[in-house]
Write an enzyme that holds these catalytic residues in place. Sequence first.
Site, short mmCIF file in Angstrom:
data_model
loop_
_atom_site.label_atom_id
_atom_site.label_comp_id
_atom_site.label_asym_id
_atom_site.label_seq_id
_atom_site.Cartn_x
_atom_site.Cartn_y
_atom_site.Cartn_z
N CYS A 61 -0.62 6.44 7.69
CA CYS A 61 -0.15 5.22 7.60
C CYS A 61 0.53 5.25 6.16
O CYS A 61 0.57 6.12 5.57
CB CYS A 61 -1.27 4.38 7.45
SG CYS A 61 -2.61 4.65 5.86
N ALA A 64 -1.29 6.04 3.07
CA ALA A 64 -1.33 7.42 2.97
C ALA A 64 -0.39 8.09 2.05
O ALA A 64 -0.50 8.88 1.29
CB ALA A 64 -1.90 7.91 4.28
N ARG A 95 -6.67 16.16 0.52
CA ARG A 95 -5.43 16.60 0.64
C ARG A 95 -5.43 17.95 -0.20
O ARG A 95 -4.64 18.66 -0.12
CB ARG A 95 -4.60 15.81 0.07
CG ARG A 95 -2.76 16.16 0.54
CD ARG A 95 -2.12 14.94 0.25
NE ARG A 95 -0.67 15.25 0.37
CZ ARG A 95 0.14 15.26 -0.85
NH1 ARG A 95 -0.49 14.89 -1.99
NH2 ARG A 95 1.43 15.61 -0.93
N HIS A 194 6.11 6.61 1.28
CA HIS A 194 6.84 7.74 0.33
C HIS A 194 7.83 6.64 -0.30
O HIS A 194 7.93 6.63 -1.37
CB HIS A 194 7.48 8.71 0.98
CG HIS A 194 6.46 9.61 1.68
ND1 HIS A 194 7.12 10.13 2.95
CD2 HIS A 194 5.19 9.97 1.65
CE1 HIS A 194 6.05 11.03 3.33
NE2 HIS A 194 4.92 10.87 2.61
S1 CFN Z 1 3.47 13.26 3.72
FE1 CFN Z 1 4.60 15.30 3.09
S2 CFN Z 1 4.94 15.39 1.05
S3 CFN Z 1 6.36 15.73 4.23
FE2 CFN Z 1 5.23 17.45 4.00
S4 CFN Z 1 5.52 18.72 2.17
FE3 CFN Z 1 2.89 17.26 5.17
S5 CFN Z 1 1.95 15.64 6.21
MO1 CFN Z 1 0.26 16.60 5.14
S6 CFN Z 1 0.50 15.29 3.21
FE4 CFN Z 1 1.58 17.24 2.88
FE5 CFN Z 1 4.09 17.17 1.74
FE6 CFN Z 1 6.45 16.82 2.38
FE7 CFN Z 1 2.12 14.99 4.14
S7 CFN Z 1 1.86 17.86 0.79
S8 CFN Z 1 0.93 18.51 4.24
S9 CFN Z 1 4.61 18.43 5.99
N1 CFN Z 1 3.46 16.61 3.58
C1 HCA Z 2 -1.97 12.31 5.27
C2 HCA Z 2 -2.26 13.43 4.52
C3 HCA Z 2 -2.18 14.65 5.24
C4 HCA Z 2 -3.43 14.68 6.47
C5 HCA Z 2 -3.45 16.04 6.85
C6 HCA Z 2 -3.97 16.22 8.37
C7 HCA Z 2 -2.41 15.82 4.42
O1 HCA Z 2 -0.99 12.13 6.15
O2 HCA Z 2 -2.47 11.05 5.07
O3 HCA Z 2 -3.93 15.75 9.26
O4 HCA Z 2 -4.82 17.27 8.55
O5 HCA Z 2 -1.86 16.87 4.18
O6 HCA Z 2 -3.64 15.60 3.77
O7 HCA Z 2 -1.11 14.83 5.94
#
Ligand code: CFN
Ligand code: HCA
Length: 541
Positions: A61, A64, A95, A194
């Site tokens: 969401c 998050a 995370r 974001h």
């Molecule tokens: S929201 Fe982003 S900020 S897009 Fe990426 S590299 Fe994932 S989903 Mo989990 S929280 Fe995480 Fe980053 Fe960019 Fe999210 S650190 S692993 S692919 N990510």
């Molecule tokens: C998020 C955080 C998340 C969830 C990871 C997962 C992360 O989107 O709210 O589904 O295992 O990296 O912690 O993307």
Amino acid sequence: PAAEAIDPAAVKQELIAKYPTKVARKRGKQIIVNRVGEDCSVPEIGANTRTIPGIITQRGCSYAGCKGVVLGPTRDLVNLTHGPIGCGFYSWLTRRNQTRPATPEEANFMPYCFSTDLQDEDIVFGGEKKLRAAILEAYDIFHPKAISIFATCPVGLIGDDIHTVAKEMKERLGINVFAFSCEGYKGVSQSAGHHIANNGIFKHVVGLDDTSREGKYRINLLGEYNIGGDAFEIERVLEKCGITLVATFSGNSTYEQFASSHMADLNTVMCHRSINYVAEMMERKFGIPWIKTNFIGAGSAAKSLRKIAKYFEDRELSDRVEEIIAEEMVEVEKVQAEVRARCEGKLAMLFVGGSRAHHYQDLFAEIGMRTISAGYEFAHRDDYEGRRVLPDIKVDADSRSIEELEVHPDPDRYRPRKTAEQIAELKRDGLSFNDYEGMMVRMADGTLVIDDISQYETERMIETYKPAIFCAGIKEKYAVQKKGIPMKQLHSYDSGGPYAGFKGAVNFYREIDRMVNSRIWSYLKAPWQTNPELAATYACE
Ligand code: CFN
Ligand code: HCA
């Protein structure tokens, strides 16, 4: 059958065949058989659209994306969740974004979970009083430099005015207090969060402090969140090269880093999806150009260092960078060769977030593994198709466009390295300077690119291709393992990492080698695989 013998167009048809017509039409636009043209063109993909209710998605969401992803990793900010306790609790350290420990001079609030813990009566009578009290309590106990407030779904529904409370408390306490209207339901995924976070930090923090780390080559690292210690490894490499890191957004960061980030000479953007807004706004307002970098994969790390050196056009720096790359690659190449012998030709599937499904393909390729299918949870078309799809940047809630953003009245104060003309020239230089390309142009023809993959599609893809490894998040992990396939979390890295930079690449090669060359998961049988009656019972329930 071998992957080559499988017709991807038929797989696509099979994936959508079970859906009702309207759903199938929509999913059909998000499931694409990749085809890269000679001019590097790729097919259009549907992305950043609402998930159809009833489909089991991987997405998260807006809260998050704002609190968990962008602001969460900043250690000396008190990040206060205004809402029922579950939102704060489930975004508390899950995370695996790491940071330096506290020192007597510098706080680390990340081990704490701050929340107003809204109850039924607050939902009925309003939660602003409770929010004020919580800010005051956090201030009295911790004396932070700043407090940020995050709205969860019910807060938006009952209409608490968190921005006015923040303003009031800022005046009363004399520290920076700012709020984010990042209710979970805003937008279609964490991506909206974001954007809200980027606009908020830019408006309330960036540019407040003109003192910054001195250095000959000063950069910011945007879109690096120190998952599993990745930022520590990148910092080690940058330091060896003599490059000064002014601020990271936001792995291993502090409030002051954000405040002085406008003093850097160059923004390097790693996760474009989550932070491109800050990069664009800083370029517009402070004249700091940005380039795309990627430290996931030894080859990509080397390329990124060379790009940074190229920007500064300084012989001393480029010589140093070459020296460090040569030094670091000795171990990388040794392990690469060893692991490649055991992994060559194996198949990987990657369904992660908004940048890793692309970035980690480089690491797999370095040990000879092929990505047969990949997709993002919440990326936009530009992340798939590249810069030819223009980003949509609104700088505030009134939807002012970036062109309307005021250019700082005193640009001399920021000592930009290059004039606007020089930057424009570098950009015209195109791919060599800012080669922001999407995921699809790097993937082979005939691979399946799937946006916002559903649980049903995940299972069908695994049954069809039987990949050597499947990468996604915690919700997918156990279902994949029950299908007998090794599963690597590319969000939290399970308990592993770092995987960035040179040492990270070595870690990753060894980890994947262990996983794809062990048959442990294929021995596992889920109860319904050995007992068909159970399957029938479950299906009836
Ligand atoms: S929201 Fe982003 S900020 S897009 Fe990426 S590299 Fe994932 S989903 Mo989990 S929280 Fe995480 Fe980053 Fe960019 Fe999210 S650190 S692993 S692919 N990510
Ligand atoms: C998020 C955080 C998340 C969830 C990871 C997962 C992360 O989107 O709210 O589904 O295992 O990296 O912690 O993307």
